[in-house]
Design an enzyme around this catalytic site. Structure first.
Site, mmCIF file in Angstrom:
data_model
loop_
_atom_site.group_PDB
_atom_site.id
_atom_site.type_symbol
_atom_site.label_atom_id
_atom_site.label_comp_id
_atom_site.label_asym_id
_atom_site.label_seq_id
_atom_site.Cartn_x
_atom_site.Cartn_y
_atom_site.Cartn_z
ATOM 1 N N GLY A 271 -0.749 -1.547 6.284
ATOM 2 C CA GLY A 271 -0.289 -2.425 7.591
ATOM 3 C C GLY A 271 -1.756 -3.268 7.619
ATOM 4 C CE LYS B 108 14.029 -10.553 -10.681
ATOM 5 N NZ LYS B 108 14.356 -9.902 -9.450
ATOM 6 C CB CYS C 14 -1.049 0.157 1.098
ATOM 7 S SG CYS C 14 -2.261 -1.157 1.363
ATOM 8 N NE ARG D 281 4.670 1.800 0.219
ATOM 9 C CZ ARG D 281 5.554 1.453 0.740
ATOM 10 N NH1 ARG D 281 6.907 1.317 0.320
ATOM 11 N NH2 ARG D 281 5.289 0.740 1.892
HETATM 12 C C1 F6R Z 1 11.949 -9.957 -6.412
HETATM 13 C C2 F6R Z 1 11.795 -9.246 -5.275
HETATM 14 C C3 F6R Z 1 11.496 -9.902 -3.962
HETATM 15 C C4 F6R Z 1 12.315 -8.884 -2.726
HETATM 16 C C5 F6R Z 1 11.831 -9.350 -1.361
HETATM 17 C C6 F6R Z 1 12.756 -8.771 -0.338
HETATM 18 O O1 F6R Z 1 12.451 -9.134 -7.572
HETATM 19 O O2 F6R Z 1 11.813 -7.924 -5.221
HETATM 20 O O3 F6R Z 1 11.839 -10.950 -4.095
HETATM 21 O O4 F6R Z 1 13.564 -9.109 -3.050
HETATM 22 O O5 F6R Z 1 10.577 -9.274 -1.302
HETATM 23 O O6 F6R Z 1 12.460 -7.437 -0.580
HETATM 24 P P1 F6R Z 1 13.494 -6.320 0.330
HETATM 25 O O7 F6R Z 1 14.652 -6.616 -0.365
HETATM 26 O O8 F6R Z 1 12.834 -4.906 0.121
HETATM 27 O O9 F6R Z 1 13.499 -6.914 1.805
#
Ligand code: F6R
Length: 589
Positions: free
Chosen positions: A101, A471, A2, A29
């Site tokens: 949240g 990816k 969000c 988001r």
């Molecule tokens: C994949 C991707 C997710 C994030 C994961 C962790 O492209 O973006 O797998 O890597 O949700 O997110 P962070 O790095 O923000 O903790």
């Protein structure tokens, strides 16, 4: 999950339109629905517009006003409907609420409110906040009412409450990100800085337990528990507006992939002092543990190989599976928590557990001002700049090169490692070009109709393969399964049929022959072998050459996977910046 945006004192008197443009920068988001509310200039009533679906190029006909709030939703409680889209109102229409949240005790709060004859119009947990404030404000001022209600909410939450009567916005944070922007005349709130970067880069990142009150009179910071004001700690970020724009590219994802020629070498310049300090902690003989989620967890796994190659055994855990192992963390543990956003709930929970046991916490983060930073004893900001596409690309390679620097700093060879990364930057400049993109576009065209693909790798080629396959899955929705090359013959090989695309990721000279044997086994079963390697081989039906960057060859290998995922997504008509069901920052468990 969000996105939140708010503005007060919009001198253009187009606060609703400003809010909608801000939300467009936060759509990564969540993009199940969006909504904007503005206090109208005539009659000081609230006008609201809400829609299911992505914002895309939406415009709004909401009336003029100087104060507005808006929300882009990643649904948790209640389906994807107009009614469940934020903002939500109390029974009187005075309090307008947006929320990021989960209110974990919302059922209990809702039942009490229903007993008091409040009428609910949505299935969301958020709506209880608006009705609770309506009750609380009967015998106290708005700010006090909002802060007290917020204190009763269980879970990790950030809320923004617009009081239409007093034309005031009150916003509170506990566990979900919220940043205030201080412009020349206008004040902003958002889940992330790019939303208001067009207007200001002077910010205050709210900490848990802090609230801000915004009105035409200015902005004030409060401690939620004591309901007393406190001084703000503002900072001016060096982010540029271009960082949050597509800059001529069709999508943020491809822009961010191409930016790696700049972001990877930057890691060699920005963190040497803190990297040396962290290396000292490791040199004391402390145990090293790495934890993260998703793409960042593949960085943790790659770092395990970096450390093993310098003779240090380290552990890496997906943060979502850290709990049973948390008890092994103690004062002699250095825990690296790796995260683009610094807000991933599972990573934060794992970090808090290790911290409670006395571990020294190192945050390897990209976004600034995050909860993870605040939990940490040392912060290594990887400096890739805002990553707007939902799928992680440039943050990952910056994390990789940063962890490589840390591993080399432990052996006292940080300057040498920094120069290797600088050299890689120069190599990327000549390799990561339109010519490479054209090659990958051709490959994507050949593969776009396949439903299953397999990726194998060895040593750092294994985590590279995990990320390569992720990816493809995230961006094109094609089933792509990664394996350690050695795992193949233990069962997986049954899946290989004539023409099945099999990617073979070679990142390391020492394991080359074993990897090529695995490739031969796949080929013997009819697999179409696509070698992503610095060298050619008779086993490859297609060869995508990558630069040999020694231990850093994982970086160009992963870049091929990023490009392929992107172009397969384009070929399949997906939106690579906003894959279905995903949100950039997973702030719920
Ligand atoms: C994949 C991707 C997710 C994030 C994961 C962790 O492209 O973006 O797998 O890597 O949700 O997110 P962070 O790095 O923000 O903790």
């Amino acid at each position: 999950m969000c996105g939140i945006f708010a503005i007060v004192n919009d001198k253009t008197h187009r606060a609703a339109q400003t809010t909608l443009e801000g939300l467009k920068k936060l759509e990564y988001r969540g993009y199940d629905s969006w909504g904007v509310a503005v206090v109208t200039e005539k009659g000081a009533s609230v006008a609201i517009e809400k829609h299911v679906g992505k914002i895309g190029g939406a415009t709004t006909g909401l009336p003029n006003g100087t104060i507005a709030i808006g929300h882009t939703r990643w649904a948790t409680h209640g389906g994807v409907t107009d009614q469940n889209a934020h903002p939500h109102l109390d029974c009187t229409g005075r309090f307008v609420v947006i929320h990021n949240g989960i209110v974990e005790n919302y059922q209990e709060l809702k039942q009490n409110l229903i007993k008091k004859h409040h009428v609910f119009h949505s299935e969301t947990d958020t709506e209880v906040i608006a009705h609770s404030i309506e009750d609380a404000v009967k015998n106290k001022p708005t700010v006090q009412a909002v802060l007290e209600v917020f204190s009763q909410l269980a879970g990790s939450n950030a809320i923004v409450v617009l009081d239409a009567k007093t034309k005031t916005i009150v916003a509170c944070r506990n566990g979900s990100p919220l940043v205030a922007g201080i412009g020349d005349e206008s004040f902003f709130l958002a889940s992330d800085v790019p939303a208001f970067l067009r207007y200001t880069s002077t910010v205050h990142f709210l900490s848990d337990g802090e609230a801000v009150v915004l009105s035409n009179q200015g902005i004030k910071l409060f401690d939620i528990r004591t309901i007393k004001t406190k001084p703000m700690s503002t900072q001016t970020l060096d982010w540029k507006l271009e960082d949050a724009e597509k800059g001529g590219y069709p999508h943020f994802m491809i822009k961010e992939i191409m930016e790696q020629v700049r972001t990877v070498p930057k890691t060699a310049q920005v963190n040497n002092d803190v990297i040396s300090a962290v290396a000292k902690q490791i040199q004391k003989g402390n145990r090293v543990v790495l934890t993260a989620c998703g793409t960042a967890s593949y960085c943790a796994l790659a770092a395990k190989y970096f450390f093993a190659d310098i003779g240090l055994e380290v552990q890496s855990y997906g943060a979502y599976e850290f709990a049973p192992f948390a008890k092994f963390s103690d004062k002699k543990t250095v825990l690296f928590a790796i995260s683009q956003s610094g807000e991933t709930a599972d990573t934060l929970i794992a970090t808090k557990k290790a911290k409670q046991n006395g571990a020294y916490i190192v945050a390897v983060v990209n976004a600034r001002g995050s909860t993870l930073e605040r939990l940490s004893d040392a912060v290594i900001p990887v400096g890739a700049g805002p990553e707007i596409a939902v799928v992680s690309t440039k943050a990952f390679t910056s994390q990789l090169s940063t962890l490589y620097l840390v591993s080399q700093a432990v052996t006292g060879t940080l300057p040498k490692a920094a120069s290797e990364i600088t050299t890689l930057g120069r190599v990327l400049e000549t390799w990561l070009t339109d010519t490479l993109c054209e090659k990958i576009i051709k490959l994507a065209k050949d593969l776009v109709d396949h439903t299953d693909m397999y990726v194998i790798g060895k040593h750092t080629g294994y985590p590279a393969g995990l990320e390569f396959a992720l990816k493809i899955k995230e961006t094109s929705y094609i089933h792509a399964e990664p394996f350690a090359a050695g795992e193949l013959k233990h069962g997986v090989i049954t899946l290989i049929q004539k023409g099945t695309p099999c990617f073979v990721i070679a990142t390391q000279e020492n394991s080359k022959l074993e990897l090529l044997s695995s490739a031969a086994e796949l080929k013997a079963r009819g697999g179409k072998i696509i070698g992503v390697a610095p060298f050619p081989s008779a086993e490859f039906d297609v060869h995508v050459p990558i630069p040999d960057a020694g231990p850093l060859t994982i970086i160009p290998a992963v870049i091929v996977g990023q490009l392929l995922g992107y172009y397969l997504g384009i070929g399949r008509g997906t939106d690579p910046d906003k894959p279905r069901n995903l949100a950039k920052s997973v702030t719920v468990k």
